[in-house]
Design an enzyme around this catalytic site. Structure first.
Site, short mmCIF file in Angstrom:
data_model
loop_
_atom_site.label_atom_id
_atom_site.label_comp_id
_atom_site.label_asym_id
_atom_site.label_seq_id
_atom_site.Cartn_x
_atom_site.Cartn_y
_atom_site.Cartn_z
N HIS A 97 71.54 25.56 48.97
CA HIS A 97 72.07 26.24 48.19
C HIS A 97 71.93 24.45 46.89
O HIS A 97 73.46 23.58 47.11
CB HIS A 97 73.75 26.23 48.40
CG HIS A 97 74.34 26.94 47.66
ND1 HIS A 97 75.47 27.74 47.45
CD2 HIS A 97 74.25 26.67 45.63
CE1 HIS A 97 76.03 27.65 46.09
NE2 HIS A 97 75.51 27.29 45.49
N GLU A 126 77.61 30.75 54.54
CA GLU A 126 76.97 28.99 54.36
C GLU A 126 78.24 28.90 54.88
O GLU A 126 79.19 28.51 54.91
CB GLU A 126 76.93 29.00 52.37
CG GLU A 126 75.54 29.57 52.33
CD GLU A 126 75.96 29.64 50.62
OE1 GLU A 126 76.16 28.02 49.67
OE2 GLU A 126 75.03 30.13 49.91
N ARG A 169 74.54 34.42 44.28
CA ARG A 169 75.03 34.20 45.86
C ARG A 169 74.65 34.85 46.72
O ARG A 169 74.34 36.10 46.45
CB ARG A 169 76.92 34.35 45.09
CG ARG A 169 77.71 32.97 44.45
CD ARG A 169 77.75 31.31 45.14
NE ARG A 169 78.02 30.95 44.29
CZ ARG A 169 78.38 29.78 43.46
NH1 ARG A 169 76.80 30.04 43.13
NH2 ARG A 169 79.43 29.29 43.05
#
Ligand code: NAP
Ligand code: 8YV
Length: 324
Positions: free
Chosen positions: A285, A267, A238
């Site tokens: 991602h 993000e 993360r």
């Protein structure tokens, strides 16, 4: 569970845009309100008391404020292994189980971690541009890159995915060491008590822990200094696990050699300073994002919902729920 008629279908709120291969089977069994709390707050006000389940992805926010609006909430099913933005203690306090999708994505995420390692060390994206932009033609061969086979790998978080990364790295003849909160029984790889101690001993530092408060900015300036000018950081965990401003500074100043990043602090915003650097490889991602793996994740997320409403044991509750 066979498909119920319209009136008896439990109502499910989605908290992210779900792919059709999850939404379509979901609609066969449930009345689905797609992000209604965001798209139509008035309609949500009226329907909220009927909503019995929430489903979303690994990055979805499920705060207690949302649970407060749903008095009939019975289950939260996450299509993702990470659930750091779900307020799990608040769910447990309401006796609402939270489920996730572990294991089915281990191979995929590990594959991307190795892909990022190779990409950043062998400069594969840069090499691709070198050919496309005719630099090969005009400048000759590219500058030499860095060998990955046989190098030293450090894994921050030797869990399900971390172990799949280690297995692949063994195939590259790499030596492997790890860190985590605990030394693991039955694991022969050397253990280091802190990310800093591990970073000082390796060429590639791969981060694959959960996000959330327990790991926030764990990879900080000191860890990056310990990794050093020949070291590469790979983050497939993360964005919150890495101190992003400190990482940008370290990359700009040559404190580390480079980074391969699939995840970011905010993000889908990625800082301009990071996007301008030549010693990074950036992906959006996407570590679990193949047809095969996302389908397996969707199937498991649905299976958890179906099990709950059929009164059967949940397939994959989060550890905090199991341990309650
Ligand atoms: P897992 O099996 O639970 O492994 C997590 C590992 O992290 C464990 O080894 C754990 O060891 C360690 N850890 C936990 N908290 C820590 C802390 N505070 N400090 C240091 N180490 C810590 O989980 P997994 O299935 O491998 O998934 C790991 C994570 O990968 C997910 O939670 C998610 O955030 C991320 N992920 C990202 C993508 C992507 O698309 N990029 C896809 C899937 C997963 P100890 O308990 O000994 O500390
Ligand atoms: C996905 C992830 O981005 O599983 C996780 O924790 O981060 C990824 O697999 C996401 O969960 C898709 O819904």
């Amino acid at each position: 569970m066979s498909a119920p008629d319209n009136a008896s279908r439990p109502a499910v709120l989605t908290v992210v845009n779900l792919p059709s291969f999850y939404l379509e089977p979901l609609r066969k069994h449930f009345t689905v309100y797609e992000r209604l709390h965001e798209t139509d707050p008035d309609a949500f006000d009226k329907l909220a008391p009927s909503i019995r389940a929430i489903t979303g992805g690994g990055e979805s926010q499920v705060p207690s404020a949302l649970m407060d609006r749903l008095p009939a909430l019975e289950i939260i099913s996450i299509m993702g292994v990470g659930y750091d933005k779900v307020d799990v203690p608040a769910a447990i306090a309401r006796k609402v189980p939270v489920t996730h999708t572990p294991d089915v994505l281990n191979d995929e995420v590990a594959d991307l971690a190795l892909g990022l390692m190779l990409s950043v060390a062998r400069r594969i994206p840069q090499a691709d541009r070198y050919v496309r932009e005719s630099q090969w033609l005009h400048k000759g061969a590219m500058p030499l890159a860095r060998k990955m086979s046989g190098a030293r790998l450090g894994i921050v978080g030797l869990g399900r995915i971390g172990k799949a990364i280690a297995k692949r790295a063994e195939g590259f003849g790499m030596t492997i060491a790890y860190t985590g909160r605990n030394q693991q029984k039955g694991v022969a790889y050397p253990y280091h008590a802190t990310p800093k101690a591990l970073a000082a001993e390796v060429d590639f530092l791969v981060v694959i822990t959960p996000g959330g408060e327990g790991t926030r900015r764990m990879i900080n300036k000191e860890v990056l200094q310990a990794l050093g000018p020949r070291g590469y950081l790979i983050n497939v965990a993360r964005g919150t696990v890495v101190d992003e401003p400190a990482l940008i500074e370290a990359l700009q100043q040559g404190v580390i050699a480079g980074a391969g990043l699939d995840v970011f602090e905010n993000e889908p915003q990625v800082p301009q300073a990071l996007r301008e650097l030549d010693n990074v490889v950036l992906t959006p991602h996407m570590a679990s994002a193949t047809h095969e793996t996302r389908q397996a994740m969707a199937d498991l997320a649905l299976a958890n919902l179906l099990a709950h409403f059929a009164g059967k044991p949940l397939k994959s509750p989060v550890p905090e729920w199991r341990a309650r």
